[in-house]
Design a protein around this motif. Structure first.
Motif, PDB file in Angstrom:
ATOM      1  N   GLU A 139       0.870  -1.007   0.042  1.00 18.02           N
ATOM      2  CA  GLU A 139       0.183   0.063  -0.127  1.00 18.02           C
ATOM      3  C   GLU A 139       0.876   1.290  -0.213  1.00 18.02           C
ATOM      4  O   GLU A 139       0.482   2.208  -0.642  1.00 18.02           O
ATOM      5  CB  GLU A 139      -1.088   0.055   1.278  1.00 18.02           C
ATOM      6  N   ARG A 140       1.867   1.323   0.796  1.00 11.44           N
ATOM      7  CA  ARG A 140       3.056   2.230   0.796  1.00 11.44           C
ATOM      8  C   ARG A 140       3.456   2.644  -0.582  1.00 11.44           C
ATOM      9  O   ARG A 140       3.591   3.686  -0.895  1.00 11.44           O
ATOM     10  CB  ARG A 140       3.987   2.225   1.790  1.00 11.44           C
ATOM     11  N   GLU A 194       2.359   1.664  -3.558  1.00 12.73           N
ATOM     12  CA  GLU A 194       1.130   2.215  -4.518  1.00 12.73           C
ATOM     13  C   GLU A 194       0.851   3.785  -4.295  1.00 12.73           C
ATOM     14  O   GLU A 194       0.997   4.479  -5.064  1.00 12.73           O
ATOM     15  CB  GLU A 194       0.028   1.489  -4.166  1.00 12.73           C
ATOM     16  N   GLN A 195       1.029   4.170  -2.993  1.00 14.35           N
ATOM     17  CA  GLN A 195       0.627   5.479  -2.621  1.00 14.35           C
ATOM     18  C   GLN A 195       1.589   6.260  -3.181  1.00 14.35           C
ATOM     19  O   GLN A 195       1.448   7.315  -3.782  1.00 14.35           O
ATOM     20  CB  GLN A 195       0.591   5.836  -1.123  1.00 14.35           C
ATOM     21  N   LYS A 234       1.638   6.594  -6.950  1.00 13.97           N
ATOM     22  CA  LYS A 234       0.509   7.809  -7.175  1.00 13.97           C
ATOM     23  C   LYS A 234       1.120   9.187  -7.189  1.00 13.97           C
ATOM     24  O   LYS A 234       0.934   9.690  -8.333  1.00 13.97           O
ATOM     25  CB  LYS A 234      -0.595   7.367  -6.436  1.00 13.97           C
ATOM     26  N   GLY A 256       5.269  10.123   0.431  1.00 13.16           N
ATOM     27  CA  GLY A 256       3.785   9.672   0.093  1.00 13.16           C
ATOM     28  C   GLY A 256       2.736  10.392   0.789  1.00 13.16           C
ATOM     29  O   GLY A 256       1.775  10.709   0.201  1.00 13.16           O
ATOM     30  N   GLU A 257       2.993  10.554   2.295  1.00 18.01           N
ATOM     31  CA  GLU A 257       2.118  11.203   2.919  1.00 18.01           C
ATOM     32  C   GLU A 257       1.720  12.764   2.928  1.00 18.01           C
ATOM     33  O   GLU A 257       0.772  13.198   2.892  1.00 18.01           O
ATOM     34  CB  GLU A 257       2.022  11.085   4.343  1.00 18.01           C
TER      35      GLU A 257
END
Length: 493
Positions: free
Chosen positions: A34-35, A37-38, A41, A312-313
């Motif tokens: 998930e990390r 993929e983020q 993106k 990412g965040e």
């Protein structure tokens, strides 16, 4: 053996050794994917907005100002091909596996923007035992990208790989392992190679070896104290509390444990030579150096050291210098010096044991005397090994030249600092074997000596491999046999 679960943190030096040498598998948690993929993106959105992103829509190094036009994915293949400039002997299988694991661990932090399927392909290749042929010369420590291209090319089916004990084209190795070559999205090629994974993986293996050699050095030192009839008051905890230098109390405590018995023998000398009397200080400094290098390696193993870095965040992509490993290189220079110091003391104890006779020991540790050479010829071998160690202890991290038209005008030489340190550990272990042999002979020549339980076990482990010297014989063969046991994990004491 349970699989190593990759979470983006917590990977240790021991984990690297278990995967690289023990064939341990790795597993990836959904949170890591998930990390990834983020981050992917965020990277794609930044590129679509027109942001200049190094290695994605710009050239590398001196070509920083050159825009990449056309097929960005094709540029990633070109990037791998154009930077495949490493030469020399190929790294060992263990070193390649350590490098692959180091890169997978670093990527798990999620800062690269690497496509999740490419990340999974790297982990799958590691688990399947498909190992690229990685030449050892090509990195100056500003990231190991020239060496790392072997991994990237293997994943796209180019270059050579080792699989099931055979060397073959990478595409064939992947096919035999039921894996498929990957297609590279923008920046994937750079994400695979722009990291110090070869330095970090090799460093982890060196630390694992240093830790095991240090245990053996403490054992040899304790047996020397028995055979030399040394004054054990130097291990009194109060002395080391009075000057609590780094690691000194820990080293003295372990030597005390190895020499512990119901009734300690009375001292036969007031003060022993410094290589014996100062053993806790010398070994304590080495404990500190090993721990510092371990910390430096484990920071790298669990860090997002990419350039550019995807946060990412925060949804941003930024250029960094995180690939630059000055701290790691300096830690291994320090470790090399600490090993050299301990090795020199080990050699000095050997020469004390095998000299003209001290503390009641016969000359050259020969039971027959006269013209017998005993152990004294080995003093030359020991001195030669110390010379080789001292040569490798010379710092190299400042030995670099500006490259890429001066854009890359600083380097750390981390692969070289790590590799020479690893070579020093190999030589140091040979000295430990010599000290164990001489100390065991000294013990055998002391009538009525009762060893402590721990040193008796150490003596027994030596004698399980090497018989006492009763008349002159080729002792180099014995030293090789003992060294092999120390190095391959069969030593039991």
């Amino acid at each position: 053996m349970n699989a190593l679960v990759l979470t983006g943190s917590g990977v240790s030096v021991g984990d690297v050794a278990s995967v690289a040498r023990g064939g341990r598998k790795v597993e990836v948690t959904p949170a890591v994917l998930e990390r990834l993929e983020q981050a992917r993106k965020v990277l794609d959105e930044a590129a679509a907005s027109g942001q200049q992103i190094y290695g994605l829509n710009t050239g590398l190094g001196a070509n920083l100002g050159t825009s990449v036009e056309g097929d960005a994915s094709a540029f990633q293949r070109q990037l791998l091909e154009g930077r495949s400039g490493a030469v020399g002997d190929a790294l060992s299988e263990a070193a390649v596996r350590a490098t692959m694991l180091a890169r997978v661990a670093m990527l798990s932090a999620g800062g690269s923007g690497l496509s999740p399927n490419v990340y999974a392909a790297l982990a799958d290749a590691l688990n399947a035992g498909v190992h690229p042929v990685m030449p050892s010369l090509g990195s100056i420590g500003a990231g190991d990208l020239v060496m790392m291209t072997a991994i990237g090319r293997m994943l796209i089916g180019e270059g050579e790989a080792d699989y099931q004990g055979r060397r073959m084209p990478a595409a064939k190795a992947l096919m035999m392992a039921r894996l498929a070559p990957v297609d590279l999205a923008p920046k994937d090629g750079l994400s695979l190679i722009n990291a110090s994974a070869a330095s970090t993986g090799g460093g982890a293996l060196a630390i694992a070896d240093a830790l095991s050699a240090f245990v053996q050095q403490q054992q040899a030192g304790a047996l020397t104290m028995e055979g030399f009839s040394a004054n054990r008051t130097i291990l009194d905890p109060r002395l080391h509390m009075a000057r609590p230098a780094a690691g000194q109390q820990e080293a003295a405590k372990e030597l005390n444990r190895l020499l512990a018995r119901a009734e300690a023998p009375a001292p036969t000398t007031l003060q022993d030579p410094l290589s014996i009397r100062c053993m806790p200080s010398i070994h304590g400094a080495l404990i500190e150096a090993i721990d510092r290098a371990r910390q430096a390696v484990e920071i790298e193993l669990n860090a997002a050291a990419d350039n550019p870095l995807v946060l990412g965040e925060d949804g941003v992509v930024m250029s960094t210098g995180n690939f630059h490993t000055a701290s790691l290189s300096l830690a291994f220079e320090m470790l090399g010096l600490a090993i050299a110091q301990s090795a020199a003391a080990c050699a000095a104890r050997f020469i004390q044991l095998t000299g003209s006779g001290r503390n009641g020991l016969p000359k050259y540790l020969s039971p027959v005397g006269g013209a017998s050479a005993g152990f004294v010829p080995l003093q030359k071998t020991v001195t030669a090994i110390v010379g080789a160690i001292r040569h490798k202890a010379n710092p190299v991290m400042l030995d670099f030249l500006p490259v890429s038209e001066g854009v890359e005008d600083h380097a750390t030489q981390t692969p070289l600092t790590v590799s020479k340190c690893a070579e020093m550990i190999v030589l140091w272990r040979r000295l430990i074997a010599f000290e164990l042999m001489a100390a065991a002979q000294a013990v055998d020549l002391r009538d009525g000596l009762t060893l402590a339980p721990a040193t008796a076990a150490i003596h027994g482990a030596v004698r399980a491999l090497v018989q006492p010297l009763k008349e002159d014989r080729p002792l180099g063969i014995d030293a090789d046999m003992l060294n092999t046991a120390l190095a391959n994990g069969t030593w039991q004491a």
